[in-house]
Design a protein around this motif. Structure first.
Motif, PDB file in Angstrom:
ATOM      1  N   LEU A  41       0.840  -1.118  -0.006  1.00 45.24           N
ATOM      2  CA  LEU A  41      -0.124   0.002   0.044  1.00 45.24           C
ATOM      3  C   LEU A  41       0.906   1.272  -0.033  1.00 45.24           C
ATOM      4  CD1 LEU A  41      -2.879  -1.151   2.647  1.00 45.24           C
ATOM      5  CD2 LEU A  41      -3.101  -0.963   0.203  1.00 45.24           C
ATOM      6  N   PHE A  42       1.991   1.288   0.543  1.00 45.53           N
ATOM      7  CA  PHE A  42       2.576   2.539   0.846  1.00 45.53           C
ATOM      8  C   PHE A  42       3.229   3.190  -0.486  1.00 45.53           C
ATOM      9  CE2 PHE A  42       7.060   4.289   1.130  1.00 45.53           C
ATOM     10  CZ  PHE A  42       6.813   5.358   1.924  1.00 45.53           C
ATOM     11  N   PHE A  43       3.765   2.191  -1.627  1.00 41.02           N
ATOM     12  CA  PHE A  43       4.315   2.862  -2.757  1.00 41.02           C
ATOM     13  C   PHE A  43       3.054   3.622  -3.395  1.00 41.02           C
ATOM     14  CE2 PHE A  43       7.587  -0.323  -2.203  1.00 41.02           C
ATOM     15  CZ  PHE A  43       8.745   0.724  -1.797  1.00 41.02           C
ATOM     16  N   ARG A  44       2.153   2.719  -3.531  1.00 41.73           N
ATOM     17  CA  ARG A  44       0.738   3.257  -4.512  1.00 41.73           C
ATOM     18  C   ARG A  44       0.367   4.554  -3.568  1.00 41.73           C
ATOM     19  NH1 ARG A  44      -2.459  -1.815  -6.395  1.00 41.73           N
ATOM     20  NH2 ARG A  44      -0.604  -3.129  -6.698  1.00 41.73           N
ATOM     21  N   VAL A  45      -0.142   4.441  -2.580  1.00 38.12           N
ATOM     22  CA  VAL A  45      -0.556   5.582  -1.776  1.00 38.12           C
ATOM     23  C   VAL A  45       0.418   6.896  -1.983  1.00 38.12           C
ATOM     24  CG1 VAL A  45      -1.385   6.548   0.625  1.00 38.12           C
ATOM     25  CG2 VAL A  45      -1.904   4.221  -0.372  1.00 38.12           C
ATOM     26  N   SER A  46       1.578   6.658  -1.638  1.00 36.04           N
ATOM     27  CA  SER A  46       2.697   7.716  -1.698  1.00 36.04           C
ATOM     28  C   SER A  46       2.566   8.358  -3.153  1.00 36.04           C
ATOM     29  CB  SER A  46       4.134   7.256  -1.562  1.00 36.04           C
ATOM     30  OG  SER A  46       4.108   6.449  -0.286  1.00 36.04           O
ATOM     31  N   ALA A  47       2.502   7.425  -3.956  1.00 30.92           N
ATOM     32  CA  ALA A  47       2.516   8.023  -5.642  1.00 30.92           C
ATOM     33  C   ALA A  47       1.300   8.846  -5.946  1.00 30.92           C
ATOM     34  CB  ALA A  47       2.470   7.051  -6.591  1.00 30.92           C
ATOM     35  N   ILE A  48       0.290   8.536  -5.176  1.00 30.01           N
ATOM     36  CA  ILE A  48      -1.042   9.299  -5.250  1.00 30.01           C
ATOM     37  C   ILE A  48      -1.003  10.723  -4.339  1.00 30.01           C
ATOM     38  CG2 ILE A  48      -3.608   9.302  -4.770  1.00 30.01           C
ATOM     39  CD1 ILE A  48      -3.527   6.451  -5.492  1.00 30.01           C
ATOM     40  N   VAL A  49      -0.418  10.446  -3.403  1.00 27.96           N
ATOM     41  CA  VAL A  49      -0.079  11.677  -2.577  1.00 27.96           C
ATOM     42  C   VAL A  49       0.655  12.756  -3.296  1.00 27.96           C
ATOM     43  CG1 VAL A  49       0.404  12.554  -0.288  1.00 27.96           C
ATOM     44  CG2 VAL A  49      -0.971  10.668  -0.208  1.00 27.96           C
ATOM     45  N   VAL A  50       1.960  12.235  -3.717  1.00 26.51           N
ATOM     46  CA  VAL A  50       2.653  13.081  -4.348  1.00 26.51           C
ATOM     47  C   VAL A  50       2.134  13.742  -5.650  1.00 26.51           C
ATOM     48  CG1 VAL A  50       4.981  13.212  -5.781  1.00 26.51           C
ATOM     49  CG2 VAL A  50       4.853  12.044  -3.493  1.00 26.51           C
ATOM     50  N   TYR A  51       1.296  13.051  -6.313  1.00 27.40           N
ATOM     51  CA  TYR A  51       0.528  13.358  -7.560  1.00 27.40           C
ATOM     52  C   TYR A  51      -0.389  14.890  -7.093  1.00 27.40           C
ATOM     53  CZ  TYR A  51      -2.502  13.721 -11.408  1.00 27.40           C
ATOM     54  OH  TYR A  51      -3.273  14.248 -12.552  1.00 27.40           O
ATOM     55  N   LEU A  52      -1.200  14.470  -6.171  1.00 27.77           N
ATOM     56  CA  LEU A  52      -2.026  15.328  -5.621  1.00 27.77           C
ATOM     57  C   LEU A  52      -1.536  16.587  -4.912  1.00 27.77           C
ATOM     58  CD1 LEU A  52      -4.850  12.905  -4.128  1.00 27.77           C
ATOM     59  CD2 LEU A  52      -5.022  14.304  -6.299  1.00 27.77           C
ATOM     60  N   LEU A  53      -0.374  16.434  -4.213  1.00 30.84           N
ATOM     61  CA  LEU A  53       0.258  17.644  -3.677  1.00 30.84           C
ATOM     62  C   LEU A  53       1.535  17.936  -4.192  1.00 30.84           C
ATOM     63  CD1 LEU A  53      -0.022  16.153   0.006  1.00 30.84           C
ATOM     64  CD2 LEU A  53      -1.660  17.905  -1.158  1.00 30.84           C
ATOM     65  N   CYS A  54       1.485  17.690  -5.577  1.00 33.36           N
ATOM     66  CA  CYS A  54       2.831  18.143  -6.111  1.00 33.36           C
ATOM     67  C   CYS A  54       3.064  19.492  -6.397  1.00 33.36           C
ATOM     68  CB  CYS A  54       2.657  17.602  -7.766  1.00 33.36           C
ATOM     69  SG  CYS A  54       4.349  17.463  -8.594  1.00 33.36           S
ATOM     70  N   GLU A  55       1.849  20.518  -6.528  1.00 35.34           N
ATOM     71  CA  GLU A  55       2.008  22.095  -6.600  1.00 35.34           C
ATOM     72  C   GLU A  55       2.652  22.488  -5.404  1.00 35.34           C
ATOM     73  OE1 GLU A  55      -1.135  23.713  -8.369  1.00 35.34           O
ATOM     74  OE2 GLU A  55      -1.101  22.816 -10.384  1.00 35.34           O
ATOM     75  N   LEU A  56       2.266  21.923  -4.312  1.00 32.16           N
ATOM     76  CA  LEU A  56       2.589  22.212  -2.805  1.00 32.16           C
ATOM     77  C   LEU A  56       3.848  22.065  -2.592  1.00 32.16           C
ATOM     78  CD1 LEU A  56      -0.762  21.564  -1.068  1.00 32.16           C
ATOM     79  CD2 LEU A  56      -0.198  23.880  -2.018  1.00 32.16           C
ATOM     80  N   LEU A  57       4.303  21.032  -2.883  1.00 31.66           N
ATOM     81  CA  LEU A  57       5.574  20.327  -2.596  1.00 31.66           C
ATOM     82  C   LEU A  57       6.930  21.295  -3.175  1.00 31.66           C
ATOM     83  CD1 LEU A  57       4.957  16.750  -2.224  1.00 31.66           C
ATOM     84  CD2 LEU A  57       4.886  18.292  -0.241  1.00 31.66           C
ATOM     85  N   THR A  58       6.760  21.284  -4.612  1.00 30.70           N
ATOM     86  CA  THR A  58       7.586  21.775  -5.302  1.00 30.70           C
ATOM     87  C   THR A  58       7.133  22.396  -6.810  1.00 30.70           C
ATOM     88  OG1 THR A  58       9.838  21.433  -6.612  1.00 30.70           O
ATOM     89  CG2 THR A  58       8.428  19.690  -6.505  1.00 30.70           C
ATOM     90  N   SER A  59       7.789  23.458  -7.364  1.00 28.87           N
ATOM     91  CA  SER A  59       7.295  23.940  -8.526  1.00 28.87           C
ATOM     92  C   SER A  59       7.690  23.248  -9.754  1.00 28.87           C
ATOM     93  CB  SER A  59       7.701  25.578  -8.653  1.00 28.87           C
ATOM     94  OG  SER A  59       8.872  25.776  -8.559  1.00 28.87           O
ATOM     95  N   SER A  60       8.608  22.517  -9.469  1.00 28.31           N
ATOM     96  CA  SER A  60       9.399  21.601 -10.456  1.00 28.31           C
ATOM     97  C   SER A  60       8.447  20.532 -11.044  1.00 28.31           C
ATOM     98  CB  SER A  60      10.809  21.201 -10.205  1.00 28.31           C
ATOM     99  OG  SER A  60      11.212  20.483 -11.179  1.00 28.31           O
ATOM    100  N   PHE A  61       7.988  20.444 -12.118  1.00 29.06           N
ATOM    101  CA  PHE A  61       7.039  19.402 -12.753  1.00 29.06           C
ATOM    102  C   PHE A  61       8.091  18.297 -13.051  1.00 29.06           C
ATOM    103  CE2 PHE A  61       5.652  17.145 -16.576  1.00 29.06           C
ATOM    104  CZ  PHE A  61       4.372  16.734 -16.274  1.00 29.06           C
TER     105      PHE A  61
END
Length: 111
Positions: A41-61
């Motif tokens: 579950l960790f890798f899948r959920v992490s990928a979804i969370v990074v995708y959803l919060l991508c703009e908040l974490l960094t401006s680099s696409f």
């Protein structure tokens, strides 16, 4: 001598000693492989969370996409090599015969 079933030509071998560990584990635990389940579950959920919060974490696409691809690659490896074998007994690989034709071989643990 023990009687053997004539239709049972292939011996069922436990993968990673999963059946031995199960007999030693207490009956209270409903999850047979908690570490494998966590990483499943960790890798899948992490990928979804990074995708959803991508703009908040960094401006680099590019950094976001590389991180997501690495997480999903880890997920694929974990499912193919660890959780697939431990949880449901799946194994698969590719063989190339002498003529150069590719054959996929799939195995599953007997019920």
């Amino acid at each position: 001598s023990l009687p053997q079933d004539s239709s049972d030509d292939i011996e069922d071998v436990s993968l990673f000693d999963a059946d031995d560990d199960l007999s030693r584990r207490s009956k209270k635990s409903k999850i047979r492989h908690p570490v494998a389940s966590f990483f499943h579950l960790f890798f899948r959920v992490s990928a979804i969370v990074v995708y959803l919060l991508c703009e908040l974490l960094t401006s680099s696409f590019i950094a976001c996409m590389v991180t997501i691809i690495l997480l999903l690659s880890c997920d694929f490896w974990a499912v193919k090599n660890v959780t697939g074998r431990l949880m449901v007994g799946l194994r698969w690989w590719n063989q190339v015969d002498d003529d150069g034709r590719s054959h996929w071989i799939f195995e599953a643990r007997k019920v």
